[in-house]
Motif scaffolding. Structure first.
Motif, mmCIF file in Angstrom:
data_model
loop_
_atom_site.group_PDB
_atom_site.id
_atom_site.type_symbol
_atom_site.label_atom_id
_atom_site.label_comp_id
_atom_site.label_asym_id
_atom_site.label_seq_id
_atom_site.Cartn_x
_atom_site.Cartn_y
_atom_site.Cartn_z
ATOM 1 N N MET A 1 17.944 -15.596 8.296
ATOM 2 C CA MET A 1 18.310 -16.914 8.763
ATOM 3 C C MET A 1 17.695 -17.151 10.131
ATOM 4 N N GLY A 2 17.102 -18.328 10.340
ATOM 5 C CA GLY A 2 16.510 -18.660 11.617
ATOM 6 C C GLY A 2 17.539 -19.243 12.565
ATOM 7 N N LYS A 3 17.098 -20.101 13.458
ATOM 8 C CA LYS A 3 17.976 -20.662 14.481
ATOM 9 C C LYS A 3 18.752 -21.868 13.984
ATOM 10 N N GLY A 4 18.348 -22.455 12.870
ATOM 11 C CA GLY A 4 19.026 -23.628 12.345
ATOM 12 C C GLY A 4 20.230 -23.264 11.506
ATOM 13 N N HIS A 5 20.764 -24.267 10.820
ATOM 14 C CA HIS A 5 21.938 -24.068 9.968
ATOM 15 C C HIS A 5 21.665 -24.649 8.582
ATOM 16 N N PHE A 6 22.181 -23.954 7.573
ATOM 17 C CA PHE A 6 21.878 -24.276 6.178
ATOM 18 C C PHE A 6 23.165 -24.684 5.463
ATOM 19 N N ILE A 7 23.186 -25.914 4.969
ATOM 20 C CA ILE A 7 24.336 -26.479 4.261
ATOM 21 C C ILE A 7 23.901 -26.869 2.857
ATOM 22 N N THR A 8 24.734 -26.573 1.875
ATOM 23 C CA THR A 8 24.430 -27.011 0.512
ATOM 24 C C THR A 8 25.570 -27.869 -0.026
ATOM 25 N N LEU A 9 25.207 -28.782 -0.923
ATOM 26 C CA LEU A 9 26.157 -29.662 -1.590
ATOM 27 C C LEU A 9 26.099 -29.375 -3.080
ATOM 28 N N GLU A 10 27.265 -29.191 -3.686
ATOM 29 C CA GLU A 10 27.321 -28.857 -5.106
ATOM 30 C C GLU A 10 28.343 -29.741 -5.817
ATOM 31 N N GLY A 11 28.234 -29.793 -7.136
ATOM 32 C CA GLY A 11 29.175 -30.564 -7.932
ATOM 33 C C GLY A 11 28.516 -31.081 -9.190
ATOM 34 N N GLY A 12 29.312 -31.730 -10.015
ATOM 35 C CA GLY A 12 28.818 -32.234 -11.287
ATOM 36 C C GLY A 12 27.991 -33.492 -11.151
ATOM 37 N N GLU A 13 27.602 -34.038 -12.294
ATOM 38 C CA GLU A 13 26.776 -35.243 -12.321
ATOM 39 C C GLU A 13 27.551 -36.418 -11.728
ATOM 40 N N GLY A 14 26.859 -37.231 -10.928
ATOM 41 C CA GLY A 14 27.460 -38.437 -10.389
ATOM 42 C C GLY A 14 28.482 -38.233 -9.299
ATOM 43 N N GLU B 1 25.431 -21.358 4.957
ATOM 44 C CA GLU B 1 26.568 -21.092 5.832
ATOM 45 C C GLU B 1 27.778 -21.916 5.412
ATOM 46 N N LEU B 2 27.523 -23.075 4.824
ATOM 47 C CA LEU B 2 28.595 -23.958 4.368
ATOM 48 C C LEU B 2 28.164 -24.610 3.060
ATOM 49 N N THR B 3 29.043 -24.555 2.068
ATOM 50 C CA THR B 3 28.802 -25.229 0.797
ATOM 51 C C THR B 3 29.950 -26.192 0.541
ATOM 52 N N LEU B 4 29.628 -27.464 0.433
ATOM 53 C CA LEU B 4 30.613 -28.496 0.138
ATOM 54 C C LEU B 4 30.549 -28.799 -1.353
ATOM 55 N N ILE B 5 31.665 -28.589 -2.038
ATOM 56 C CA ILE B 5 31.727 -28.817 -3.483
ATOM 57 C C ILE B 5 32.442 -30.139 -3.725
ATOM 58 N N LEU B 6 31.726 -31.087 -4.300
ATOM 59 C CA LEU B 6 32.272 -32.413 -4.559
ATOM 60 C C LEU B 6 32.947 -32.411 -5.924
ATOM 61 N N CYS C 1 20.908 -29.285 1.587
ATOM 62 C CA CYS C 1 20.266 -29.201 0.274
ATOM 63 C C CYS C 1 21.222 -29.632 -0.834
ATOM 64 N N ASP C 2 20.788 -30.593 -1.620
ATOM 65 C CA ASP C 2 21.519 -31.066 -2.795
ATOM 66 C C ASP C 2 21.266 -30.066 -3.926
ATOM 67 N N ARG C 3 22.207 -29.161 -4.133
ATOM 68 C CA ARG C 3 22.200 -28.054 -5.083
ATOM 69 C C ARG C 3 21.408 -26.850 -4.530
ATOM 70 N N PHE C 4 21.913 -25.663 -4.901
ATOM 71 C CA PHE C 4 21.223 -24.419 -4.546
ATOM 72 C C PHE C 4 21.720 -23.336 -5.504
ATOM 73 N N ILE C 5 22.023 -22.148 -5.023
ATOM 74 C CA ILE C 5 22.328 -21.028 -5.911
ATOM 75 C C ILE C 5 23.551 -21.245 -6.796
ATOM 76 N N ASP C 6 24.533 -21.995 -6.291
ATOM 77 C CA ASP C 6 25.749 -22.174 -7.081
ATOM 78 C C ASP C 6 25.484 -22.942 -8.366
ATOM 79 N N SER C 7 24.507 -23.830 -8.353
ATOM 80 C CA SER C 7 24.160 -24.537 -9.588
ATOM 81 C C SER C 7 23.628 -23.572 -10.634
ATOM 82 N N THR C 8 22.806 -22.626 -10.219
ATOM 83 C CA THR C 8 22.306 -21.630 -11.164
ATOM 84 C C THR C 8 23.436 -20.730 -11.650
ATOM 85 N N ARG C 9 24.317 -20.352 -10.738
ATOM 86 C CA ARG C 9 25.459 -19.522 -11.124
ATOM 87 C C ARG C 9 26.320 -20.211 -12.176
ATOM 88 N N VAL C 10 26.467 -21.530 -12.034
ATOM 89 C CA VAL C 10 27.338 -22.279 -12.939
ATOM 90 C C VAL C 10 26.629 -22.662 -14.228
#
Length: 216
Positions: A1-14, A131-136, A95-104
């Motif tokens: 991880m570099g100096k920035g911060h990485f956030i992902t957004l997950e959830g179903g369609e729509g 670092e943070l994943t928001l699940i909608l 990022c709109d979707r990341f590893i959790d989408s593949t897991r699911v």
């Protein structure tokens, strides 16, 4: 991880992930933080080409492992060409979707062996965890209706939107299970909220978990 911060957004369609990504990016920009939004599959030219193939359903007949390999190939290029360089520059990446989408999608619903999936993930991300994943969270009937409404006339239903309602209900539960298993990384948001209220709730969580000037 570099100096920035990485956030992902997950959830179903729509669920409103792309709208929320833009809203959070705007808030970060207003706070003097350089933020970049991106998506998966996609985010880089090579990954976008793979995205078109996957969403058109061209890999479906080859099974979950083949789809997971394609997602992983897209993710590697995405990480190497966009995500890691941005983080190294001190930027925030949403990022709109990341590893959790593949897991699911390929793991839980596609029944891909957990050990195989974990090994593939480890090679693909090489330690780059959000670092943070928001699940909608949203009733899939509402989400699919939203997805249908935004579809342009004549546009085909994509590979995943076309799955059964039972599939999407299981998808919702799989995301909630991930949130329950990893509360230190994940937070669940009520995606029935109006976009402005959803953005406010997400911003509150982001400020509580990641370092931002408290006066912003």
């Amino acid at each position: 991880m570099g100096k920035g911060h990485f956030i992902t957004l997950e959830g179903g369609e729509g669920a409103g992930k792309s709208t929320l990504a833009r809203a959070l990016s705007e808030r970060l920009d207003a706070a003097g933080v350089t933020a970049r939004t991106t998506r998966e599959p996609g985010g880089s030219p090579k990954a976008e080409a793979i995205r078109e193939m996957i969403l058109a359903g061209q890999a479906r007949d080859y099974g979950s492992f083949a789809e997971a390999l394609l997602f992983s190939a897209a993710r590697i290029d995405h990480i190497d060409s966009l995500i890691r360089p941005a983080l190294d520059r001190g930027e925030w990446v949403i990022c709109d979707r990341f590893i959790d989408s593949t897991r699911v999608y390929q793991g839980v619903l596609g029944k891909l062996d957990k050990t195989v999936l974990a090994e593939l993930e480890a090679v693909t991300i090489s330690g780059l965890m959000p670092e943070l994943t928001l699940i909608l969270d949203l009733d899939p009937e509402i989400g699919l209706a939203r997805a249908a409404k935004r579809r342009r006339p004549g546009e085909a239903i994509d590979r995943f939107e076309g799955e059964t309602l039972a599939f999407h209900r299981n998808l919702r539960q799989a995301y909630l299970d991930i949130a329950s298993a990893e509360p230190q990384r994940c937070a669940v948001l009520d995606a029935t909220l109006p976009p402005e209220a959803l953005a406010e709730a997400a911003w509150h969580i982001l400020r509580a978990r990641l370092p931002i000037d408290p006066d912003t």
